[in-house]
Design a protein around this motif. Sequence first.
Motif, PDB file in Angstrom:
ATOM      1  N   VAL A  68     -15.756  15.140 -14.678  1.00 48.32           N
ATOM      2  CA  VAL A  68     -15.838  15.122 -13.213  1.00 48.32           C
ATOM      3  C   VAL A  68     -14.484  14.714 -12.647  1.00 48.32           C
ATOM      4  N   GLU A  69     -13.893  15.625 -11.899  1.00 49.57           N
ATOM      5  CA  GLU A  69     -12.638  15.333 -11.210  1.00 49.57           C
ATOM      6  C   GLU A  69     -12.992  14.950  -9.779  1.00 49.57           C
ATOM      7  N   SER A  70     -12.489  13.821  -9.325  1.00 42.01           N
ATOM      8  CA  SER A  70     -12.875  13.355  -8.000  1.00 42.01           C
ATOM      9  C   SER A  70     -11.659  13.044  -7.152  1.00 42.01           C
ATOM     10  N   ARG A  71     -11.870  13.081  -5.863  1.00 40.15           N
ATOM     11  CA  ARG A  71     -10.865  12.672  -4.879  1.00 40.15           C
ATOM     12  C   ARG A  71     -11.614  11.990  -3.753  1.00 40.15           C
ATOM     13  N   VAL A  72     -11.014  10.924  -3.240  1.00 40.43           N
ATOM     14  CA  VAL A  72     -11.587  10.176  -2.129  1.00 40.43           C
ATOM     15  C   VAL A  72     -10.733  10.407  -0.901  1.00 40.43           C
ATOM     16  N   SER A  89       1.245   6.779   9.507  1.00 38.04           N
ATOM     17  CA  SER A  89       1.389   8.114   8.927  1.00 38.04           C
ATOM     18  C   SER A  89       0.067   8.876   9.045  1.00 38.04           C
ATOM     19  N   LEU A  90       0.169  10.189   9.189  1.00 36.08           N
ATOM     20  CA  LEU A  90      -1.021  11.022   9.354  1.00 36.08           C
ATOM     21  C   LEU A  90      -1.874  10.996   8.086  1.00 36.08           C
ATOM     22  N   TRP A  91      -1.236  10.991   6.908  1.00 31.39           N
ATOM     23  CA  TRP A  91      -1.954  10.854   5.659  1.00 31.39           C
ATOM     24  C   TRP A  91      -1.019  10.259   4.614  1.00 31.39           C
ATOM     25  N   SER A  92      -1.606   9.687   3.597  1.00 31.97           N
ATOM     26  CA  SER A  92      -0.851   9.184   2.457  1.00 31.97           C
ATOM     27  C   SER A  92      -1.713   9.334   1.215  1.00 31.97           C
ATOM     28  N   ASN A  93      -1.057   9.557   0.083  1.00 25.59           N
ATOM     29  CA  ASN A  93      -1.760   9.704  -1.192  1.00 25.59           C
ATOM     30  C   ASN A  93      -1.434   8.528  -2.087  1.00 25.59           C
ATOM     31  N   GLU A  94      -2.444   8.052  -2.796  1.00 25.94           N
ATOM     32  CA  GLU A  94      -2.268   6.959  -3.740  1.00 25.94           C
ATOM     33  C   GLU A  94      -3.344   7.065  -4.809  1.00 25.94           C
ATOM     34  N   VAL A  99      -8.273   6.863  -9.629  1.00 29.13           N
ATOM     35  CA  VAL A  99      -8.982   7.748  -8.705  1.00 29.13           C
ATOM     36  C   VAL A  99      -7.994   8.155  -7.615  1.00 29.13           C
ATOM     37  N   PRO A 100      -7.721   9.457  -7.455  1.00 30.06           N
ATOM     38  CA  PRO A 100      -6.814   9.874  -6.389  1.00 30.06           C
ATOM     39  C   PRO A 100      -7.451   9.642  -5.017  1.00 30.06           C
ATOM     40  N   VAL A 101      -6.682   9.044  -4.132  1.00 32.41           N
ATOM     41  CA  VAL A 101      -7.170   8.689  -2.795  1.00 32.41           C
ATOM     42  C   VAL A 101      -6.221   9.265  -1.760  1.00 32.41           C
ATOM     43  N   THR A 102      -6.785   9.959  -0.785  1.00 35.49           N
ATOM     44  CA  THR A 102      -6.025  10.424   0.369  1.00 35.49           C
ATOM     45  C   THR A 102      -6.469   9.599   1.566  1.00 35.49           C
ATOM     46  N   ARG A 103      -5.549   8.878   2.136  1.00 36.53           N
ATOM     47  CA  ARG A 103      -5.857   8.037   3.296  1.00 36.53           C
ATOM     48  C   ARG A 103      -5.377   8.749   4.559  1.00 36.53           C
ATOM     49  N   LEU A 104      -6.307   8.926   5.495  1.00 39.52           N
ATOM     50  CA  LEU A 104      -6.003   9.601   6.750  1.00 39.52           C
ATOM     51  C   LEU A 104      -5.804   8.574   7.862  1.00 39.52           C
ATOM     52  N   PHE A 105      -5.038   8.968   8.856  1.00 41.04           N
ATOM     53  CA  PHE A 105      -4.792   8.089   9.997  1.00 41.04           C
ATOM     54  C   PHE A 105      -6.084   7.865  10.774  1.00 41.04           C
ATOM     55  N   THR A 106      -6.218   6.686  11.320  1.00 34.81           N
ATOM     56  CA  THR A 106      -7.262   6.388  12.281  1.00 34.81           C
ATOM     57  C   THR A 106      -6.788   5.218  13.126  1.00 34.81           C
ATOM     58  N   TYR A 107      -7.471   4.967  14.204  1.00 36.65           N
ATOM     59  CA  TYR A 107      -7.123   3.834  15.049  1.00 36.65           C
ATOM     60  C   TYR A 107      -7.397   2.544  14.289  1.00 36.65           C
ATOM     61  N   GLN A 108      -6.412   1.648  14.250  1.00 37.22           N
ATOM     62  CA  GLN A 108      -6.553   0.387  13.542  1.00 37.22           C
ATOM     63  C   GLN A 108      -6.415  -0.765  14.529  1.00 37.22           C
ATOM     64  N   PRO A 109      -7.499  -1.399  14.895  1.00 36.19           N
ATOM     65  CA  PRO A 109      -7.412  -2.515  15.840  1.00 36.19           C
ATOM     66  C   PRO A 109      -6.732  -3.723  15.206  1.00 36.19           C
ATOM     67  N   THR A 110      -6.150  -4.565  16.044  1.00 35.26           N
ATOM     68  CA  THR A 110      -5.478  -5.757  15.547  1.00 35.26           C
ATOM     69  C   THR A 110      -6.294  -7.020  15.790  1.00 35.26           C
ATOM     70  N   ALA A 111      -7.237  -6.975  16.691  1.00 34.32           N
ATOM     71  CA  ALA A 111      -8.079  -8.138  16.972  1.00 34.32           C
ATOM     72  C   ALA A 111      -9.535  -7.728  16.781  1.00 34.32           C
ATOM     73  N   ASP A 112     -10.460  -8.595  17.166  1.00 36.36           N
ATOM     74  CA  ASP A 112     -11.874  -8.231  17.065  1.00 36.36           C
ATOM     75  C   ASP A 112     -12.111  -6.935  17.819  1.00 36.36           C
ATOM     76  N   ARG A 113     -12.807  -6.027  17.167  1.00 33.78           N
ATOM     77  CA  ARG A 113     -12.980  -4.691  17.726  1.00 33.78           C
ATOM     78  C   ARG A 113     -14.004  -4.681  18.853  1.00 33.78           C
ATOM     79  N   SER A 114     -13.632  -4.013  19.928  1.00 34.61           N
ATOM     80  CA  SER A 114     -14.596  -3.759  21.001  1.00 34.61           C
ATOM     81  C   SER A 114     -15.351  -2.481  20.645  1.00 34.61           C
TER      82      SER A 114
END
Length: 147
Positions: A68-72, A89-94, A99-114
């Motif tokens: 089984v070849e997987s990607r997250v 960055s829009l995406w990054s690979n690690e 396990v190969p992981v592709t991380r996509l951009f999303t909004y990252q809050p800095t304090a408690d999330r509303s």
Amino acid sequence: MSTATAQSRRVQPNDELSDAKTETETGTETETETESTSVLVISQLFPPESMAGAHRWEMLLRNVPDSVESRVVCPQPSVPVGEFDRRYSLWSNERVDDVPVTRLFTYQPTADRSNLERILNHVIFAVLATVYVLVHGRKYDLSLIHI
């Protein structure tokens, strides 16, 4: 048409199957082909985040068979809030435990999330993950989505 002629023209549909079964039972056929399966896992949480059982996906993918070849595909780590540096960055690979992981951009809050920040976090990731699946989805036999 005589009875002997009619019997000689009959085709027994399971002759080939019974021969293969006999070979398998006698042990002459020992090699089996294993096909590789590719799996795409899309998850809102994945390690190093520690919330909501994010570690379970990592453990599952670490222990799947070698065939089984997987990607997250997951967002940049942001939960618990304020623990991780913001990434733009829009995406990054690690790789996380092979396990190969592709991380996509999303909004990252800095304090408690509303509520608005939670919605932005989920919607931006969902849109970018959909684009990823539309572009790369045919490479995978199975897609698992967990949000």
